[in-house]
Design an enzyme around this catalytic site. Structure first.
Site, PDB file in Angstrom:
ATOM      1  CG  ASN A   1      -1.896  -1.150   1.252  1.00 16.08           C
ATOM      2  OD1 ASN A   1      -2.412  -1.522   0.213  1.00 16.08           O
ATOM      3  ND2 ASN A   1      -2.155  -1.713   2.419  1.00 16.08           N
TER       4      ASN A   1
ATOM      5  CG  HIS B   1       4.304  -2.769   5.305  1.00 20.47           C
ATOM      6  ND1 HIS B   1       4.438  -1.423   5.599  1.00 20.47           N
ATOM      7  CD2 HIS B   1       2.984  -2.999   5.223  1.00 20.47           C
ATOM      8  CE1 HIS B   1       3.244  -0.879   5.697  1.00 20.47           C
ATOM      9  NE2 HIS B   1       2.340  -1.809   5.471  1.00 20.47           N
TER      10      HIS B   1
HETATM   11  P1  5GP Z   1      -0.537  -0.834   5.909  1.00 20.88           P
HETATM   12  O1  5GP Z   1      -1.962  -0.444   6.068  1.00 20.88           O
HETATM   13  O2  5GP Z   1       0.413   0.262   6.287  1.00 20.88           O
HETATM   14  O3  5GP Z   1      -0.241  -1.395   4.529  1.00 20.88           O
HETATM   15  O4  5GP Z   1      -0.309  -2.065   6.866  1.00 20.88           O
HETATM   16  C1  5GP Z   1       0.255  -1.966   8.130  1.00 20.88           C
HETATM   17  C2  5GP Z   1       0.098  -3.313   8.773  1.00 20.88           C
HETATM   18  O5  5GP Z   1       0.934  -3.393   9.903  1.00 20.88           O
HETATM   19  C3  5GP Z   1      -1.325  -3.594   9.253  1.00 20.88           C
HETATM   20  O6  5GP Z   1      -1.813  -4.768   8.624  1.00 20.88           O
HETATM   21  C4  5GP Z   1      -1.172  -3.767  10.762  1.00 20.88           C
HETATM   22  O7  5GP Z   1      -2.020  -4.748  11.295  1.00 20.88           O
HETATM   23  C5  5GP Z   1       0.294  -4.117  10.898  1.00 20.88           C
HETATM   24  N1  5GP Z   1       0.896  -3.701  12.175  1.00 20.88           N
HETATM   25  C6  5GP Z   1       0.821  -2.452  12.708  1.00 20.88           C
HETATM   26  N2  5GP Z   1       1.512  -2.408  13.874  1.00 20.88           N
HETATM   27  C7  5GP Z   1       2.023  -3.663  14.065  1.00 20.88           C
HETATM   28  C8  5GP Z   1       2.828  -4.231  15.091  1.00 20.88           C
HETATM   29  O8  5GP Z   1       3.209  -3.598  16.058  1.00 20.88           O
HETATM   30  N3  5GP Z   1       3.178  -5.540  14.944  1.00 20.88           N
HETATM   31  C9  5GP Z   1       2.779  -6.283  13.866  1.00 20.88           C
HETATM   32  N4  5GP Z   1       3.183  -7.564  13.835  1.00 20.88           N
HETATM   33  N5  5GP Z   1       2.022  -5.770  12.875  1.00 20.88           N
HETATM   34  C10 5GP Z   1       1.645  -4.474  12.967  1.00 20.88           C
END
Ligand code: 5GP
Length: 116
Positions: free
Chosen positions: A88, A101
């Site tokens: 994303n 990521h």
């Molecule tokens: P984005 O929306 O930025 O593409 O995805 C971020 C992802 O990181 C989300 O799916 C969220 O659940 C995950 N995430 C956020 N904070 C943490 C964390 O502290 N540990 C882990 N394992 N995942 C996280």
């Protein structure tokens, strides 16, 4: 200089999170809020805030992210049935953590690609 996120602390294990993979370029661990039976995050060790910030110098790292996704999909036993890789970018892309990521999601049928 971009501000670090929680992901840098996970990479350095200042926040203990079980790692599925780590090498000199990338780290992988399970998403804290899984959106499918398998939901793994593969991230560069270097802080790159968004896909817009990737440079040619990062090409080895980005390639490694795909290699690790392939390896982990096999280890998860989801490679044959299939899976989805998602990155994303920024607000419209739904990015929440500003350290790029790759989401590796699978383990069940994922439905259509976009739900807007
Ligand atoms: P984005 O929306 O930025 O593409 O995805 C971020 C992802 O990181 C989300 O799916 C969220 O659940 C995950 N995430 C956020 N904070 C943490 C964390 O502290 N540990 C882990 N394992 N995942 C996280």
């Amino acid at each position: 200089m971009a501000e670090e996120t929680i992901f840098s602390k996970i990479i350095r294990q200042e926040i203990p999170t079980p790692l599925l993979y780590q090498d000199d370029l990338v780290t992988a661990f399970r998403d804290i809020s899984p959106q499918a039976k398998s939901h793994i995050l593969i991230i560069p060790n270097k802080l790159i805030p968004t896909v817009n910030d990737i440079t040619e110098d990062d090409e080895l790292t980005i390639g490694r992210m795909f290699s690790v996704a392939r390896k982990l999909a096999k280890e998860e036993g989801i490679n044959e049935d299939g899976y989805r890789l998602i990155m994303n970018c920024n607000k419209h892309g739904g990015q929440e953590v500003y350290h790029i990521h790759m989401h590796l999601v699978g383990g069940e049928p994922l439905g259509k690609m976009l739900s807007i």
